[in-house]
Enzyme design. Structure first.
Site, PDB file in Angstrom:
ATOM      1  N   ARG A  75       0.814  -1.223   0.000  1.00 38.86           N
ATOM      2  CA  ARG A  75       0.000   0.000   0.000  1.00 38.86           C
ATOM      3  C   ARG A  75       0.839   1.261   0.000  1.00 38.86           C
ATOM      4  O   ARG A  75       0.415   2.296  -0.511  1.00 38.86           O
ATOM      5  CB  ARG A  75      -0.981  -0.021   1.170  1.00 38.86           C
ATOM      6  CG  ARG A  75      -2.032  -1.116   1.019  1.00 38.86           C
ATOM      7  CD  ARG A  75      -3.040  -1.095   2.144  1.00 38.86           C
ATOM      8  NE  ARG A  75      -2.403  -1.091   3.440  1.00 38.86           N
ATOM      9  CZ  ARG A  75      -2.623  -1.970   4.398  1.00 38.86           C
ATOM     10  NH1 ARG A  75      -3.493  -2.935   4.204  1.00 38.86           N
ATOM     11  NH2 ARG A  75      -2.009  -1.905   5.548  1.00 38.86           N
ATOM     12  N   GLU A 112       1.281  -5.105  14.603  1.00 42.14           N
ATOM     13  CA  GLU A 112       0.078  -5.243  15.423  1.00 42.14           C
ATOM     14  C   GLU A 112      -0.291  -6.700  15.632  1.00 42.14           C
ATOM     15  O   GLU A 112      -0.852  -7.071  16.647  1.00 42.14           O
ATOM     16  CB  GLU A 112      -1.121  -4.545  14.758  1.00 42.14           C
ATOM     17  CG  GLU A 112      -0.955  -3.078  14.494  1.00 42.14           C
ATOM     18  CD  GLU A 112      -0.373  -2.769  13.120  1.00 42.14           C
ATOM     19  OE1 GLU A 112      -0.872  -1.851  12.463  1.00 42.14           O
ATOM     20  OE2 GLU A 112       0.600  -3.433  12.702  1.00 42.14           O
TER      21      GLU A 112
END
Length: 191
Positions: A75, A112
């Site tokens: 991204r 994460e």
């Protein structure tokens, strides 16, 4: 969508905040995933986003304060290439293991959702370079921090960080403040 109505960064921020979709409990329970696909699906929105991300680039008068931009698979590539073209600077790809040929530098980091690694071709970052790091999202700071470590290993300087979104309720900004002053951490949106 009327492009002429978007004349300030604040207008862009309001529009993006309204348009970016959030997917609760994805990819795991408790995570509210902010989806960049919302921007990419509407070409006008992508143009506006690219324009205002360029406004955040570190510069003094007309001179950019970096000579290379490092972007993340995948991204980060989407708008990173626009930023590299606008600043007329080389773009460096930071990719997952096994995706780059030649001599590489690898950095492991905590994300994460667990441990991960990024790799960069070693010959692309040199002592004295000032490298801007771009990605779509600042969350825990693990990915961007790993890139910062690679840049430092190469003897180069971190010029700053550039993001579309900063999830300010997560510790990412604090993590990156160990590398640069807070004023060099830029995000188009803060959630």
């Amino acid at each position: 969508m009327n492009l002429d109505a978007i004349t300030t960064i604040e207008d862009c921020q309001k529009l993006l905040t309204a348009e970016i979709k959030t997917f609760p409990d994805w990819p795991e329970k408790g995570v509210n995933f902010k989806d960049v696909q919302s921007i990419l699906y509407k070409p006008e929105l992508a143009l506006i986003t690219s324009h205002y991300l360029q406004e955040l680039l570190p510069k003094q008068d007309v001179d950019f304060l970096f000579n290379k931009i490092l972007c993340f698979d995948a991204r980060g590539f989407l708008f990173g290439f626009d930023l590299a073209k606008a600043s007329k600077t080389p773009m460096i790809l930071a990719r997952k293991p096994g995706k780059l040929p030649g001599e590489i530098i690898t950095q492991t980091f905590e994300k994460e959702y667990g441990l991960d690694e990024i790799q960069v071709q070693k010959s692309l970052i040199n002592p004295g370079d000032k490298v801007l790091i771009h990605d779509d999202l600042l969350a825990t700071g693990g990915t961007a921090g790993a890139a910062a470590e690679i840049i430092l290993k190469c003897g180069a300087e971190i010029a700053g960080f550039n993001f579309i979104m900063d999830l300010s309720f997560l510790p990412g900004r604090k993590v990156l403040q160990q590398y640069v002053d807070d004023s060099k951490i830029k995000a188009l949106l803060t959630f």
